[in-house]
Motif scaffolding. Structure first.
Motif, PDB file in Angstrom:
ATOM      1  N   GLY A  36      -1.241  -4.024  -1.951  1.00  0.00           N
ATOM      2  CA  GLY A  36      -0.048  -3.775  -1.142  1.00  0.00           C
ATOM      3  C   GLY A  36       0.262  -2.311  -0.889  1.00  0.00           C
ATOM      4  N   PRO A  37       0.367  -1.472  -1.946  1.00  0.00           N
ATOM      5  CA  PRO A  37       0.731  -0.070  -1.722  1.00  0.00           C
ATOM      6  C   PRO A  37      -0.244   0.682  -0.793  1.00  0.00           C
ATOM      7  CG  PRO A  37       1.092  -0.641  -3.993  1.00  0.00           C
ATOM      8  CD  PRO A  37       0.403  -1.820  -3.380  1.00  0.00           C
ATOM      9  N   VAL A  40       0.545  -0.308   2.760  1.00  0.00           N
ATOM     10  CA  VAL A  40       1.790   0.250   3.300  1.00  0.00           C
ATOM     11  C   VAL A  40       1.597   1.722   3.658  1.00  0.00           C
ATOM     12  CG1 VAL A  40       4.181   0.822   2.745  1.00  0.00           C
ATOM     13  CG2 VAL A  40       3.239  -1.382   2.046  1.00  0.00           C
ATOM     14  N   TYR A  41       0.988   2.490   2.732  1.00  0.00           N
ATOM     15  CA  TYR A  41       0.745   3.905   3.007  1.00  0.00           C
ATOM     16  C   TYR A  41      -0.139   4.068   4.241  1.00  0.00           C
ATOM     17  CZ  TYR A  41       2.800   5.660  -1.320  1.00  0.00           C
ATOM     18  OH  TYR A  41       3.686   6.014  -2.307  1.00  0.00           O
ATOM     19  N   ALA A  93       6.748   5.346   2.578  1.00  0.00           N
ATOM     20  CA  ALA A  93       5.997   4.405   1.747  1.00  0.00           C
ATOM     21  C   ALA A  93       6.413   4.513   0.287  1.00  0.00           C
ATOM     22  CB  ALA A  93       4.500   4.658   1.903  1.00  0.00           C
ATOM     23  N   ASP A  94       6.660   5.739  -0.203  1.00  0.00           N
ATOM     24  CA  ASP A  94       7.142   5.913  -1.575  1.00  0.00           C
ATOM     25  C   ASP A  94       8.441   5.146  -1.793  1.00  0.00           C
ATOM     26  OD1 ASP A  94       5.076   7.476  -2.411  1.00  0.00           O
ATOM     27  OD2 ASP A  94       6.109   9.393  -2.088  1.00  0.00           O
ATOM     28  N   CYS A  97       7.787   1.325  -1.760  1.00  0.00           N
ATOM     29  CA  CYS A  97       7.102   0.849  -2.974  1.00  0.00           C
ATOM     30  C   CYS A  97       8.015   0.921  -4.187  1.00  0.00           C
ATOM     31  CB  CYS A  97       5.827   1.667  -3.203  1.00  0.00           C
ATOM     32  SG  CYS A  97       4.524   1.324  -1.999  1.00  0.00           S
ATOM     33  N   ASP A  98       8.847   1.974  -4.251  1.00  0.00           N
ATOM     34  CA  ASP A  98       9.800   2.069  -5.359  1.00  0.00           C
ATOM     35  C   ASP A  98      10.850   0.966  -5.269  1.00  0.00           C
ATOM     36  OD1 ASP A  98       8.733   4.168  -6.725  1.00  0.00           O
ATOM     37  OD2 ASP A  98       9.839   5.702  -5.607  1.00  0.00           O
ATOM     38  N   TYR A 100      10.765  -2.002  -3.750  1.00  0.00           N
ATOM     39  CA  TYR A 100      10.273  -3.367  -3.966  1.00  0.00           C
ATOM     40  C   TYR A 100       9.471  -3.519  -5.257  1.00  0.00           C
ATOM     41  CZ  TYR A 100      11.752  -4.520   0.762  1.00  0.00           C
ATOM     42  OH  TYR A 100      12.490  -4.744   1.896  1.00  0.00           O
ATOM     43  N   TRP A 102       6.425  -2.314  -6.111  1.00  0.00           N
ATOM     44  CA  TRP A 102       5.040  -2.693  -5.847  1.00  0.00           C
ATOM     45  C   TRP A 102       4.040  -1.968  -6.742  1.00  0.00           C
ATOM     46  CZ3 TRP A 102       5.753  -2.391   0.127  1.00  0.00           C
ATOM     47  CH2 TRP A 102       6.356  -3.590   0.574  1.00  0.00           C
ATOM     48  N   TYR A 103       4.518  -0.979  -7.521  1.00  0.00           N
ATOM     49  CA  TYR A 103       3.607  -0.262  -8.406  1.00  0.00           C
ATOM     50  C   TYR A 103       3.430  -1.029  -9.711  1.00  0.00           C
ATOM     51  CZ  TYR A 103       4.048   3.812  -5.388  1.00  0.00           C
ATOM     52  OH  TYR A 103       4.013   4.669  -4.325  1.00  0.00           O
ATOM     53  N   HIS A 109       2.498   6.825  -7.978  1.00  0.00           N
ATOM     54  CA  HIS A 109       2.073   7.396  -6.697  1.00  0.00           C
ATOM     55  C   HIS A 109       2.077   8.910  -6.704  1.00  0.00           C
ATOM     56  CE1 HIS A 109       6.379   6.623  -6.803  1.00  0.00           C
ATOM     57  NE2 HIS A 109       6.561   7.628  -5.977  1.00  0.00           N
TER      58      HIS A 109
END
Length: 263
Positions: A36-37, A40-41, A93-94, A97-98, A100, A102-103, A109
């Motif tokens: 996912g990440p 997105v990026y 994107a950061d 991801c933060d 949701y 996703w990390y 990241h």
């Protein structure tokens, strides 16, 4: 500013497909990390970079040959768009991801190695994508020029054929007219009238590359009447033109070579 938005949408879809491929390749090399990440990026950076280059280039004077700003303006636009795409795309994107979550643990990241890789991938992908679209634009321009060149060559060949045929016919007609003036003045008068009509139609047709099929048949009729006076009972003709084809555009002097060869 006239922009072909259909072409822009096609370019955007191509860029998104390219970004999807990059994210998939990254995941293939690091299957232990989530897919996912990187996706997105990749999509955000590619989309913003594309918008900066493909839409931003219309804000500058562009070369007719490529549709891109020439010289340093084009180079600066590409570099600035790649930098903007990376910085703004990464920031968005950061946040996503933060937000949701996703990390995965240990996959931050802000990792230096990840940062170097993402900058390198962005730079290479941006340069490759820019070169691809630049090449497509230049290829389309060359295709248009080739089409125009073929059209001009066809028109030039047609005009050359016209200049070769008409003096030949004109000299023969004048020779016949000179003989008829002494032997048969009424026929000479009729021949002169047809010759005037033919020359009037010919000069009018020379101003354009095409005319209607009806005009072509009218021109043929004057020509055949001239030949009929010259050849007498040895020549007879019938012209049949369907009404639905009368206004169809055709190149000037399309049929006369066939008639001359037939005679």
């Amino acid at each position: 500013m006239n922009i072909d938005w259909t072409a822009k949408l096609r370019h955007l879809l191509q860029v998104m497909a390219f970004a999807l491929a990059i994210a998939t390749i990254q995941y293939a090399f690091m299957p232990e990390r989530p897919w996912g990440p990187p996706l997105v990026y990749s999509l955000l950076i590619a989309g913003i970079t594309w918008a900066g280059i493909d839409i931003g280039r219309h804000l500058f004077p562009s070369s007719a040959e490529t549709g891109w700003p020439p010289g340093w303006a084009g180079l600066v636009l590409v570099i600035a768009s790649i930098v903007l795409g990376y910085l703004l795309g990464t920031t968005i994107a950061d946040s996503l991801c933060d937000y949701y979550g996703w990390y995965t643990p240990g996959a931050g990241h802000n990792n230096n190695s990840q940062l170097r890789n993402s900058i390198l991938i962005t730079a290479l992908a941006g340069i490759a994508g820019s070169f691809y679209f630049y090449s497509i634009s230049k290829s389309a321009y060359l295709q248009r020029k080739m089409t125009e060149a073929r059209q001009h060559a066809s028109e030039a060949r047609l005009k050359l054929l016209e200049t070769q045929l008409e003096p030949h016919m004109l000299f023969n007609t004048l020779a016949n007219l000179r003989a008829l003036i002494a032997t048969d003045p009424p026929r000479a008068q009729v021949m002169l009238d047809h010759m005037i009509d033919y020359l009037r139609a010919t000069l009018g047709a020379s101003l354009s590359a095409t005319h209607t099929l009806q005009a072509e048949f009218d021109r043929l009729r004057d020509y055949l009447e001239l030949m009929l006076i010259c050849m007498g009972p040895r020549l007879s003709y019938t012209l049949e033109l369907p009404a639905e084809l009368a206004q169809h555009p055709v190149p000037t002097l399309l049929l006369q070579p066939l008639v001359e060869i037939s005679i």
